[in-house]
Scaffold this motif. Structure first.
Motif, short mmCIF file in Angstrom:
data_model
loop_
_atom_site.label_atom_id
_atom_site.label_comp_id
_atom_site.label_asym_id
_atom_site.label_seq_id
_atom_site.Cartn_x
_atom_site.Cartn_y
_atom_site.Cartn_z
N ASP A 35 11.87 -3.65 -8.42
CA ASP A 35 11.96 -2.19 -8.52
C ASP A 35 11.10 -1.51 -7.45
N LEU A 36 9.89 -2.00 -7.25
CA LEU A 36 9.04 -1.41 -6.22
C LEU A 36 9.66 -1.54 -4.84
N ALA A 37 10.28 -2.68 -4.56
CA ALA A 37 10.89 -2.91 -3.25
C ALA A 37 12.04 -1.95 -2.99
N GLN A 38 12.77 -1.59 -4.02
CA GLN A 38 13.91 -0.70 -3.82
C GLN A 38 13.51 0.74 -3.52
N TYR A 39 12.29 1.12 -3.89
CA TYR A 39 11.87 2.51 -3.66
C TYR A 39 11.47 2.80 -2.23
N ARG A 40 11.08 1.79 -1.49
CA ARG A 40 10.70 1.99 -0.09
C ARG A 40 11.35 0.92 0.80
N PRO A 41 12.67 0.85 0.81
CA PRO A 41 13.33 -0.21 1.58
C PRO A 41 13.07 -0.09 3.09
N ASN A 42 12.81 1.11 3.56
CA ASN A 42 12.55 1.30 4.99
C ASN A 42 11.07 1.15 5.36
N HIS A 43 10.23 0.93 4.35
CA HIS A 43 8.79 0.82 4.59
C HIS A 43 8.18 -0.37 3.85
N PRO A 44 8.69 -1.58 4.04
CA PRO A 44 8.12 -2.72 3.31
C PRO A 44 6.66 -2.98 3.67
N HIS A 45 6.26 -2.52 4.84
CA HIS A 45 4.88 -2.71 5.28
C HIS A 45 3.90 -1.82 4.51
N LEU A 46 4.41 -0.92 3.68
CA LEU A 46 3.55 -0.06 2.87
C LEU A 46 3.52 -0.51 1.40
N ALA A 47 3.87 -1.75 1.16
CA ALA A 47 4.01 -2.27 -0.21
C ALA A 47 2.68 -2.73 -0.80
N TYR A 48 1.69 -1.88 -0.75
CA TYR A 48 0.38 -2.25 -1.27
C TYR A 48 0.40 -2.49 -2.77
N ALA A 49 1.20 -1.74 -3.50
CA ALA A 49 1.29 -1.96 -4.95
C ALA A 49 1.89 -3.34 -5.24
N SER A 50 2.87 -3.74 -4.45
CA SER A 50 3.46 -5.07 -4.63
C SER A 50 2.43 -6.16 -4.35
N TYR A 51 1.55 -5.91 -3.38
CA TYR A 51 0.49 -6.88 -3.06
C TYR A 51 -0.34 -7.18 -4.31
N THR A 52 -0.76 -6.15 -5.00
CA THR A 52 -1.60 -6.31 -6.20
C THR A 52 -0.85 -7.07 -7.29
N ILE A 53 0.41 -6.74 -7.48
CA ILE A 53 1.19 -7.41 -8.52
C ILE A 53 1.42 -8.87 -8.14
N ARG A 54 1.74 -9.14 -6.87
CA ARG A 54 1.92 -10.54 -6.44
C ARG A 54 0.62 -11.33 -6.59
N LEU A 55 -0.51 -10.70 -6.26
CA LEU A 55 -1.80 -11.38 -6.40
C LEU A 55 -2.04 -11.76 -7.87
N SER A 56 -1.80 -10.84 -8.76
CA SER A 56 -1.98 -11.11 -10.19
C SER A 56 -1.02 -12.18 -10.68
N LEU A 57 0.22 -12.13 -10.23
CA LEU A 57 1.19 -13.15 -10.63
C LEU A 57 0.78 -14.52 -10.06
N GLY A 58 0.24 -14.53 -8.87
CA GLY A 58 -0.26 -15.78 -8.29
C GLY A 58 -1.38 -16.37 -9.13
N PHE A 59 -2.30 -15.54 -9.60
CA PHE A 59 -3.38 -16.02 -10.47
C PHE A 59 -2.81 -16.54 -11.79
N TYR A 60 -1.80 -15.85 -12.31
CA TYR A 60 -1.14 -16.29 -13.55
C TYR A 60 -0.54 -17.68 -13.35
N TYR A 61 0.18 -17.87 -12.25
CA TYR A 61 0.76 -19.18 -11.98
C TYR A 61 -0.33 -20.24 -11.81
N SER A 62 -1.46 -19.86 -11.23
CA SER A 62 -2.56 -20.82 -11.08
C SER A 62 -3.07 -21.25 -12.45
#
Length: 183
Positions: free
Chosen positions: A54-81
Protein backbone atom coordinates in the motif's frame (compact mmCIF):
# COMPACT_ATOMS: atom_id res chain seq x y z
CA UNK A 1 7.50 29.05 13.31
CA UNK A 2 6.64 29.76 9.69
CA UNK A 3 9.48 27.66 8.29
CA UNK A 4 8.62 25.85 5.10
CA UNK A 5 11.01 22.95 4.51
CA UNK A 6 12.06 22.51 0.90
CA UNK A 7 13.58 19.03 1.14
CA UNK A 8 12.27 16.61 -1.46
CA UNK A 9 10.31 14.57 1.10
CA UNK A 10 8.46 17.60 2.51
CA UNK A 11 7.76 18.95 -0.98
CA UNK A 12 6.33 15.54 -1.98
CA UNK A 13 4.24 15.44 1.21
CA UNK A 14 2.77 18.87 0.45
CA UNK A 15 2.06 17.92 -3.18
CA UNK A 16 0.02 14.87 -2.18
CA UNK A 17 -3.71 15.09 -1.82
CA UNK A 18 -4.95 15.18 1.78
CA UNK A 19 -6.59 11.81 1.15
CA UNK A 20 -3.27 10.14 0.27
CA UNK A 21 -1.44 11.82 3.14
CA UNK A 22 -4.18 10.62 5.48
CA UNK A 23 -3.96 7.06 4.11
CA UNK A 24 -0.19 6.97 4.56
CA UNK A 25 -0.57 8.29 8.11
CA UNK A 26 -3.20 5.63 8.84
CA UNK A 27 -0.91 2.85 7.62
CA UNK A 28 1.85 4.14 9.90
CA UNK A 29 -0.52 4.35 12.88
CA UNK A 30 -1.73 0.80 12.19
CA UNK A 31 1.87 -0.37 12.02
CA UNK A 32 2.78 1.33 15.31
CA UNK A 33 -0.17 -0.40 17.00
CA UNK A 34 0.78 -3.90 15.83
CA UNK A 35 1.78 -6.54 18.33
CA UNK A 36 4.67 -8.49 16.85
CA UNK A 37 4.21 -12.20 17.62
CA UNK A 38 7.17 -14.20 18.92
CA UNK A 39 6.30 -17.14 16.72
CA UNK A 40 5.81 -17.45 13.00
CA UNK A 41 2.40 -16.08 12.03
CA UNK A 42 1.54 -16.04 8.33
CA UNK A 43 -1.42 -13.67 8.76
CA UNK A 44 0.90 -11.19 10.48
CA UNK A 45 3.37 -11.45 7.59
CA UNK A 46 0.57 -10.88 5.09
CA UNK A 47 -0.61 -7.82 7.01
CA UNK A 48 2.89 -6.27 6.98
CA UNK A 49 3.43 -7.12 3.30
CA UNK A 50 0.08 -5.50 2.53
CA UNK A 51 1.18 -2.33 4.34
CA UNK A 52 4.40 -2.24 2.31
CA UNK A 53 2.47 -2.75 -0.92
CA UNK A 54 0.00 0.00 0.00
CA UNK A 55 2.79 2.44 0.85
CA UNK A 56 4.53 1.71 -2.47
CA UNK A 57 1.40 2.51 -4.46
CA UNK A 58 1.07 5.99 -2.95
CA UNK A 59 4.39 7.26 -4.27
CA UNK A 60 5.15 5.19 -7.38
CA UNK A 61 7.16 8.05 -8.90
CA UNK A 62 9.18 8.60 -5.71
CA UNK A 63 10.41 5.22 -4.41
CA UNK A 64 13.52 6.96 -3.11
CA UNK A 65 11.32 8.75 -0.55
CA UNK A 66 10.05 5.50 1.00
CA UNK A 67 11.32 6.21 4.50
CA UNK A 68 8.17 4.77 6.09
CA UNK A 69 8.72 1.53 4.18
CA UNK A 70 12.29 1.44 5.51
CA UNK A 71 11.03 1.36 9.10
CA UNK A 72 8.45 -1.32 8.36
CA UNK A 73 10.99 -3.48 6.48
CA UNK A 74 13.47 -3.09 9.35
CA UNK A 75 10.86 -4.24 11.86
CA UNK A 76 9.82 -7.15 9.65
CA UNK A 77 13.48 -8.11 9.30
CA UNK A 78 13.83 -8.22 13.10
CA UNK A 79 10.64 -10.31 13.27
CA UNK A 80 12.07 -12.80 10.80
CA UNK A 81 15.30 -12.89 12.82
CA UNK A 82 13.37 -13.77 15.97
CA UNK A 83 11.37 -16.45 14.18
CA UNK A 84 14.58 -18.02 12.86
CA UNK A 85 14.16 -17.12 9.21
CA UNK A 86 17.55 -15.58 8.43
CA UNK A 87 17.13 -15.76 4.64
CA UNK A 88 13.95 -13.68 4.72
CA UNK A 89 15.38 -11.16 7.18
CA UNK A 90 18.59 -10.94 5.12
CA UNK A 91 16.55 -10.01 2.04
CA UNK A 92 14.80 -7.17 3.89
CA UNK A 93 17.98 -5.88 5.52
CA UNK A 94 19.70 -5.91 2.11
CA UNK A 95 16.94 -3.75 0.57
CA UNK A 96 17.15 -1.38 3.53
CA UNK A 97 20.94 -1.24 3.37
CA UNK A 98 20.87 -0.25 -0.29
CA UNK A 99 18.13 2.32 0.40
CA UNK A 100 19.94 3.83 3.40
CA UNK A 101 23.39 3.76 1.80
CA UNK A 102 22.18 6.11 -0.94
CA UNK A 103 19.87 8.34 1.08
CA UNK A 104 20.29 7.99 4.81
CA UNK A 105 23.92 7.14 5.43
CA UNK A 106 23.69 7.39 9.21
CA UNK A 107 21.28 4.42 9.31
CA UNK A 108 22.97 2.13 6.78
CA UNK A 109 25.09 0.47 9.45
CA UNK A 110 21.99 -0.86 11.27
CA UNK A 111 20.98 -3.02 8.33
CA UNK A 112 24.62 -3.91 7.58
CA UNK A 113 25.10 -5.16 11.16
CA UNK A 114 21.96 -7.24 10.89
CA UNK A 115 23.09 -8.66 7.54
CA UNK A 116 26.43 -9.63 9.10
CA UNK A 117 24.66 -11.45 11.92
CA UNK A 118 22.30 -13.26 9.53
CA UNK A 119 25.20 -14.38 7.32
CA UNK A 120 26.96 -15.64 10.42
CA UNK A 121 23.86 -17.57 11.55
CA UNK A 122 23.75 -19.17 8.11
CA UNK A 123 27.40 -20.26 8.38
CA UNK A 124 28.67 -17.81 5.75
CA UNK A 125 31.57 -16.48 7.83
CA UNK A 126 33.47 -14.62 5.08
CA UNK A 127 30.33 -12.79 3.90
CA UNK A 128 29.57 -12.05 7.53
CA UNK A 129 33.04 -10.61 8.16
CA UNK A 130 32.91 -8.48 5.00
CA UNK A 131 29.47 -7.16 5.88
CA UNK A 132 30.58 -6.45 9.46
CA UNK A 133 33.56 -4.47 8.16
CA UNK A 134 31.20 -2.51 5.86
CA UNK A 135 28.91 -1.85 8.83
CA UNK A 136 31.77 -0.60 10.98
CA UNK A 137 32.99 1.58 8.12
CA UNK A 138 29.50 3.07 7.68
CA UNK A 139 29.21 3.64 11.44
CA UNK A 140 32.66 4.99 12.29
CA UNK A 141 33.93 6.91 9.26
CA UNK A 142 31.46 9.80 9.61
CA UNK A 143 32.70 10.23 13.19
CA UNK A 144 36.44 9.43 13.08
CA UNK A 145 37.40 9.60 9.41
CA UNK A 146 38.48 6.99 6.86
CA UNK A 147 39.23 3.40 7.71
CA UNK A 148 42.89 2.38 7.59
CA UNK A 149 44.22 -0.20 5.16
CA UNK A 150 44.54 -2.78 7.96
CA UNK A 151 40.79 -3.42 7.95
CA UNK A 152 40.51 -6.13 10.61
CA UNK A 153 42.88 -4.30 12.96
CA UNK A 154 40.98 -1.02 12.42
CA UNK A 155 37.67 -2.76 13.15
CA UNK A 156 39.09 -4.36 16.30
CA UNK A 157 40.96 -1.32 17.66
CA UNK A 158 38.82 1.61 16.49
CA UNK A 159 35.30 0.57 15.48
CA UNK A 160 34.52 -2.00 18.17
CA UNK A 161 35.45 0.24 21.13
CA UNK A 162 33.40 3.11 19.71
CA UNK A 163 30.37 0.91 19.00
CA UNK A 164 30.70 -0.60 22.49
CA UNK A 165 30.58 2.87 24.07
CA UNK A 166 27.64 4.06 22.00
CA UNK A 167 25.65 0.82 21.62
CA UNK A 168 26.91 -1.50 24.35
CA UNK A 169 23.81 -3.68 24.44
CA UNK A 170 24.02 -4.35 20.74
CA UNK A 171 27.72 -5.23 21.00
CA UNK A 172 26.83 -7.72 23.75
CA UNK A 173 24.48 -9.44 21.29
CA UNK A 174 27.18 -9.51 18.61
CA UNK A 175 29.76 -10.83 21.08
CA UNK A 176 27.41 -13.63 22.18
CA UNK A 177 26.86 -14.63 18.53
CA UNK A 178 30.56 -15.45 18.16
CA UNK A 179 31.08 -13.17 15.16
CA UNK A 180 33.68 -11.01 16.93
CA UNK A 181 35.89 -14.06 17.45
CA UNK A 182 36.79 -13.77 13.76
CA UNK A 183 38.53 -10.39 14.20
Amino acid sequence: LGVRCTCELCVADRSESPKITSQISQILRDFENLDFPDILDHSFEEQIQSMLKDLAQYRPNHPHLAYASYTIRLSLGFYYSRTVRPEKSLELFRVNYEFAKERWVGSAYISACQMALRYYEMGQVEKSKNMWIAAMKDFVEPILGPMSEARSEWVRSVAHPLLSRLHGGFMDIVRSSGLLNHF
